[in-house]
Every structure is written in C-alpha cells, then in structure tokens.
Design an enzyme around this catalytic site. Structure first.
Site, PDB file in Angstrom:
ATOM      1  CD  GLU A  38      -7.935   0.320  -4.440  1.00  0.00           C
ATOM      2  OE1 GLU A  38      -7.170   0.756  -3.458  1.00  0.00           O
ATOM      3  OE2 GLU A  38      -9.146  -0.392  -4.306  1.00  0.00           O
ATOM      4  CB  CYS A  53      -4.541  10.980   8.953  1.00  0.00           C
ATOM      5  SG  CYS A  53      -2.865  11.056   9.216  1.00  0.00           S
TER       6      CYS A  53
HETATM    7  P1  NAD Z   1      -9.388   3.601   2.401  1.00  0.00           P
HETATM    8  O1  NAD Z   1      -9.866   2.973   3.897  1.00  0.00           O
HETATM    9  O2  NAD Z   1     -10.552   3.712   1.350  1.00  0.00           O
HETATM   10  O3  NAD Z   1      -8.226   2.569   1.980  1.00  0.00           O
HETATM   11  C1  NAD Z   1      -7.095   1.977   2.406  1.00  0.00           C
HETATM   12  C2  NAD Z   1      -6.727   0.949   1.937  1.00  0.00           C
HETATM   13  O4  NAD Z   1      -7.583  -0.106   2.217  1.00  0.00           O
HETATM   14  C3  NAD Z   1      -6.422   0.971   0.430  1.00  0.00           C
HETATM   15  O5  NAD Z   1      -5.005   0.172   0.091  1.00  0.00           O
HETATM   16  C4  NAD Z   1      -7.620   0.126  -0.104  1.00  0.00           C
HETATM   17  O6  NAD Z   1      -7.443  -0.595  -1.433  1.00  0.00           O
HETATM   18  C5  NAD Z   1      -8.068  -0.685   1.053  1.00  0.00           C
HETATM   19  N1  NAD Z   1      -9.533  -0.934   1.108  1.00  0.00           N
HETATM   20  C6  NAD Z   1     -10.385  -0.066   0.952  1.00  0.00           C
HETATM   21  N2  NAD Z   1     -11.634  -0.817   0.856  1.00  0.00           N
HETATM   22  C7  NAD Z   1     -11.588  -1.977   1.518  1.00  0.00           C
HETATM   23  C8  NAD Z   1     -12.160  -3.067   1.928  1.00  0.00           C
HETATM   24  N3  NAD Z   1     -13.335  -3.082   1.827  1.00  0.00           N
HETATM   25  N4  NAD Z   1     -11.719  -3.966   2.325  1.00  0.00           N
HETATM   26  C9  NAD Z   1     -10.396  -4.428   2.285  1.00  0.00           C
HETATM   27  N5  NAD Z   1      -9.607  -3.335   2.010  1.00  0.00           N
HETATM   28  C10 NAD Z   1     -10.253  -2.249   1.422  1.00  0.00           C
HETATM   29  O7  NAD Z   1      -8.671   4.792   2.751  1.00  0.00           O
HETATM   30  P2  NAD Z   1      -8.317   6.085   1.679  1.00  0.00           P
HETATM   31  O8  NAD Z   1      -9.534   6.685   1.183  1.00  0.00           O
HETATM   32  O9  NAD Z   1      -7.217   5.349   0.794  1.00  0.00           O
HETATM   33  O10 NAD Z   1      -7.407   7.062   2.710  1.00  0.00           O
HETATM   34  C11 NAD Z   1      -7.941   7.987   3.431  1.00  0.00           C
HETATM   35  C12 NAD Z   1      -8.098   7.642   4.890  1.00  0.00           C
HETATM   36  O11 NAD Z   1      -7.255   7.282   5.441  1.00  0.00           O
HETATM   37  C13 NAD Z   1      -8.926   8.731   5.884  1.00  0.00           C
HETATM   38  O12 NAD Z   1      -9.840   8.362   6.418  1.00  0.00           O
HETATM   39  C14 NAD Z   1      -7.627   9.428   6.339  1.00  0.00           C
HETATM   40  O13 NAD Z   1      -7.873   9.782   7.700  1.00  0.00           O
HETATM   41  C15 NAD Z   1      -6.881   8.086   6.603  1.00  0.00           C
HETATM   42  N6  NAD Z   1      -5.524   8.040   6.912  1.00  0.00           N
HETATM   43  C16 NAD Z   1      -5.388   7.964   8.345  1.00  0.00           C
HETATM   44  C17 NAD Z   1      -3.812   8.152   8.647  1.00  0.00           C
HETATM   45  C18 NAD Z   1      -3.394   7.964  10.141  1.00  0.00           C
HETATM   46  O14 NAD Z   1      -2.177   7.998  10.314  1.00  0.00           O
HETATM   47  N7  NAD Z   1      -4.351   7.751  11.175  1.00  0.00           N
HETATM   48  C19 NAD Z   1      -2.949   8.561   7.664  1.00  0.00           C
HETATM   49  C20 NAD Z   1      -3.279   8.555   6.198  1.00  0.00           C
HETATM   50  C21 NAD Z   1      -4.671   8.351   5.914  1.00  0.00           C
END
Ligand code: NAD
Length: 504
Positions: free
Chosen positions: A181, A286
């Site tokens: 979002e 990440c």
């Molecule tokens: P996030 O987990 O907050 O959100 C990721 C997705 O999940 C979004 O689309 C969000 O709308 C959805 N989401 C959030 N809360 C939710 C809930 N309670 N229930 C269902 N869906 C939900 O992550 P972020 O802040 O957008 O991204 C950063 C994180 O992503 C960091 O922890 C980073 O390390 C990780 N990341 C990991 C990789 C990898 O390859 N391992 C790559 C990029 C980012």
C-alpha cells in the site's frame, strides 16, 4: 495539493483500470517531503471476488494458447520494458524515495527475470523415457497451476513482483498481484505494459489492498499458489494460512546480514562495500549489510575508513539533480522505528560513532530522512543486534577470530545473505560450507543471484521449499504429470492380463 483533490490509486482488473468503490483507502506519501501525494484503494470482498473471477477467465484463455503465441507476448513485454523503463524509475523514486539510479537498478534486476522467461519453452520441456517396459513409454509434462497470487513489500515495488510474474505468466498462469500500500503505482504501470504487449485481459491483475485483500488470496480456492515477500512475522502467517488452505507457498521474510572481515582483507575495498551495502537505498534492502563482524585487530582502522566515507555521502530527494547517494525512509513511522533501534543500542551500551537520528536535509525538513548511522561494540544480546532494523544503520561487532564470527552468523534467526572479505581462498571456501545462510558473497557484499540461479534465504528468511526465480521459479509455477503409455503392437498383443504392472 489539498486533501480533497488527492488522487485515489485503484486496481487493474480485466485488462483495465478499475476505480474502487470500497470506501476504504490508505495514504501514499512523498517520502522526500512528507506530504501525502495520493490515496490507495483498499479492496473489499466484492472487489477481491471480481479480481479472482476475472483472473480465472484469463487463465483459461491464456493457458490454451500455444507456446509460440505466449512467447511472442513475453518478448513484446521485454522490448517495451527495455524501451520505457525510465518512466517506471520515476514512479518508484516518487513513491518509494530511493534515488533514481537505484530505482533503475531494481528494474534491471527484474528485467533479467523477464529475459530468462523469454526462454521458457526450453525450461518447460518434460522428459521422455522410451520402452521402459515392452511397448511402454513414460513421459512427463509441466502444466500451469492456474491463478497465482503475489504479495509484495514496499522496498522493491518493481523488482520483487518481477521475481515471480514473468515466469508465472510464461508458464501459462494468471497472476493477481497485491502490491504494498505504500508504493502501489509501479504495479499499475506494469499492468498497462502487459496490455500493450498483447497479454489477454485477466492474466495480470493488480488488487490494491491490505490484510483483507491478502486474506482473500490466502483463502479463496481459485488461488493455487502464493509468492510472498515481506517481513518475517507476516511471511510466517502467510505460509501457515495459505498452506492450511491447500496452496503451494513460498514466503520470503526479513534479514540481518553480516559481513565478516578477516584481517588480511583489503580494508579500503571493505569500507567502500560496507558503505554501498549498508546505506544504499537507505538500508531498506533485504540484502543490505547490517552488521560488520571485524576480526581484530582491524576494527579501529576499518571504522576510521567507514566514517571518512560517511562524511562524503550526500542525502536528499532521490529525484533531485545532481543525484544524491541516499534518499529518505518510506514513512515517518518507519523512521521512528529505526531511530528507536539506535536508542536501544545506546541504552544497551553500544558506542554511537555516527548518529543519524537528528539528521536534517536543508529544505527537506518534512521528509522522512535518517542520516547514515554507525554503531560500534553492539552487544550481541541487544535487540538492536538480533532484530532487523531496515534503515541506514551499520553495526560493528568486534570478534577475536573467524570461528567466533561464523558462530555469531549461525546463531541468528535469519539466514538471507552474508559476505566474507578476505584474500584467503581456503578461508572463503570454508566459510561457504559452514555458514547457515542461503546466499553468500565472497568479496561481494550484496550477493543477489542472477536470474538463472535462484534467490532465497534459510531459516526465518524463507518459509517454504521453493526460492524465487531460476529453476526453482519454473518448478514452483508448474505442476508435473507423469504419463505411462502403451500402444499395443498388433503383431504381439497377447490378450487380457489382470496382474500388477511389472517391468518386463
Ligand atoms: P510487510 O511484511 O509489512 O508487508 C509485505 C506485504 O504484506 C505488503 O503487501 C503488506 O500489505 C502485506 N501485509 C502487511 N501486514 C499484513 C498482515 N498483518 N496481514 C496480511 N498481509 C499483510 O513488509 P514491508 O515493510 O512492506 O517490507 C519490508 C520487509 O520485507 C523487510 O522485513 C524486508 O527484509 C523484507 N524483504 C525481504 C526480502 C527477501 O527476499 N527475503 C526482499 C524484500 C523485502
């Protein structure tokens, strides 16, 4: 722009933009100014249903097309992306805040996967064994899954979806993408590009939303698989919920990546790479390096070299000219979270060498800027060490030797990436065998594998068995059938046989 004329970013359903009628929205900020630039729609159940039914129709059309026709669309998409990627970079910089060259970098890494996917006919070939028994052949075919869900994080609004959708679509699936979002527009731009490339309606859908949209994808029986990237607690929730609903799941989580510096390493190279990997994209990667494990006696000299480089970093609006080195964080809330971790480190006895907490960009006071921060002697039982910070914060932990460094890396909850810096090939070889981490760099700080290898960590950095892209991607987005066939030779056909099939 006033509150009332703020645009609302909607969905992409059935090959066209679809305004939301849910009445639910979330704000999208301009991270460099702190102003709200738009609202994004948050889907309601009716919109989720509409998106999934359209995707199911899209799948039926698309999977029935020949390989040659599907391949022509993938090639057209690649050409359009290559020609127009500057537009996408502008969108990413405006909503995410990363500097424009970094936005272009993420697009290029995503484009690599599109290019891999153009060769999909070769990667989807089955196997054939002739005459496994008298008159019997066995062969396998790979078929698409159906409607597949992709849920992406804010930090790579183009690259992370492109880790999955080129391969999913090439393999004959229909994709429903739920972007973050916080920066929802890149996905819509990609959807328009697919339309222009000739992809049938419904094969690429963008469903904007929050937990409601995510839960819709996790539970609706139309959705066959989930590819998730985000933070570890949500990745675990996604994995557990989607598996319970019978779906194939790959859920990539958070990270805390260490760089082990042996005393024989070239410290200027190490300092350069620590700066790139620690502060690039304001640490919102990440695969960012968060911890420098300095094998003594190098710590003091290395810290001096890193500080000298930090002093030269230019921080500002990622879209400005000349381009700065680093932009702002994604939201005010995230800025506060990062700042809170520096407070924790300080409280737990660490030495704050460079403090970015009160950092201000002249003229950008409302922006979500956080200065590059360097912390020395971080206690390894501090939450500032054990948890992911996801900001421009480099932590130094001094260790006595290689063994202590590897033990620390292996004791962590995450296993995404790590790097060793040394000129000793034997030590590097030992390191690659001993660390419990999915992606390893040897004198390379951000070892993101190229598209024809696969991306994924170990432990709490990946839930599920399949990594992203490469051969894992083609396996994940297809289901295999094995066929045993007998065509009777009229000259030798011997009549009815009720026995169990035997290899004669
Ligand atoms: P996030 O987990 O907050 O959100 C990721 C997705 O999940 C979004 O689309 C969000 O709308 C959805 N989401 C959030 N809360 C939710 C809930 N309670 N229930 C269902 N869906 C939900 O992550 P972020 O802040 O957008 O991204 C950063 C994180 O992503 C960091 O922890 C980073 O390390 C990780 N990341 C990991 C990789 C990898 O390859 N391992 C790559 C990029 C980012």
């Amino acid at each position: 722009m006033s509150e009332t004329d703020t645009p609302t970013i909607g969905h992409w359903i059935d090959g066209a933009p679809r305004a939301s009628t849910s009445g639910r929205t979330a704000p999208v900020f301009h991270p460099a100014t702190g102003e709200k630039q738009a609202e994004v729609a948050l889907a309601d159940q009716a919109e989720i249903d509409e998106a999934l039914r359209s995707a199911q129709r899209g799948f039926e059309t698309w999977s029935a097309l020949s390989i040659a026709k599907r391949q022509a669309v993938i090639f057209a998409f690649r050409e359009l992306l290559n020609a127009r990627k500057g537009e996408l970079a502008d969108i990413i910089t405006r909503e995410h805040g990363k500097v424009r060259s970094d936005a272009m970098g993420e697009i290029l890494r995503g484009q690599e996967v599109v290019e891999l996917a153009t060769g999909f006919p070769h990667l989807l070939k089955g196997a054939f064994s002739e005459s496994v028994s008298t008159g019997i052949d066995v062969y396998s075919i790979k078929q698409p899954l159906g409607v597949v869900g992709i849920i992406s994080p804010f930090n790579f609004p183009a690259m992370v979806p492109m880790w999955f959708f080129p391969i999913a679509i090439a393999a004959g699936n229909a994709v429903v993408l739920k972007p973050s979002e916080k920066d929802p527009s890149a996905a819509l731009w990609l959807a328009e590009l697919w339309k222009e490339a000739g992809l049938p309606d419904g094969v690429f859908t963008v469903l904007q939303g929050d937990k409601l949209a995510v839960d819709g994808l996790l539970t609706d029986p139309v959705v066959q698989s989930i590819s998730f990237v985000g933070s570890t607690p949500i990745a675990q929730y996604i994995y557990e919920t989607a598996s319970t609903h019978g779906k194939r799941v790959q859920a990539l989580g958070g990270a805390k990546n260490h760089m082990l510096v042996l005393p024989d390493a070239d410290l200027d190279l190490v300092a350069d790479q620590a700066i790139n990997a620690g502060y690039g994209a304001a640490g919102e990667r990440c695969m960012a390096i968060s911890v420098v494990l300095a094998v003594e006696p190098v710590a003091d000299e290395l810290i001096r070299k890193i500080v000298a480089r930090i002093e030269k970093l230019r921080i500002g609006d990622g879209a400005s000219t000349p381009e700065p080195d680093m932009g702002p964080l994604i939201t005010r809330e995230h800025r506060e979270k990062v700042s809170g971790y520096v407070d924790i480190a300080e409280r737990d006895g660490a030495t704050i060498v460079v403090d970015g907490r009160d950092f201000q960009v002249p003229g950008g006071e409302g922006g979500f800027f956080f200065g590059p921060t360097l912390i020395d002697r971080v206690p390894t039982d501090s939450r500032a060490y054990t948890e992911e910070i996801f900001g421009p914060v480099l932590e130094v932990v001094r260790v006595a030797g290689y063994e202590e460094g590897v033990a620390l890396i292996n004791s962590g909850a995450f296993g995404n990436g790590t790097a060793i810096f040394t000129n000793d090939g034997g030590a590097a070889r030992r390191f690659q065998n001993e660390v419990q981490v999915g992606m390893i760099g040897i004198n390379v700080p951000i070892p993101v594998p190229v598209a024809y290898h696969s991306f994924g960590g170990w432990k709490q950095s990946l839930f599920g068995d399949a990594k992203a892209y490469g051969v894992h991607g083609f396996d994940f987005f297809t289901r295999e059938k094995a066929i045993t066939s007998r065509w009777l030779d009229p000259a030798t056909h011997g009549g009815i046989d009720l026995g169990f099939p035997q290899n004669d």
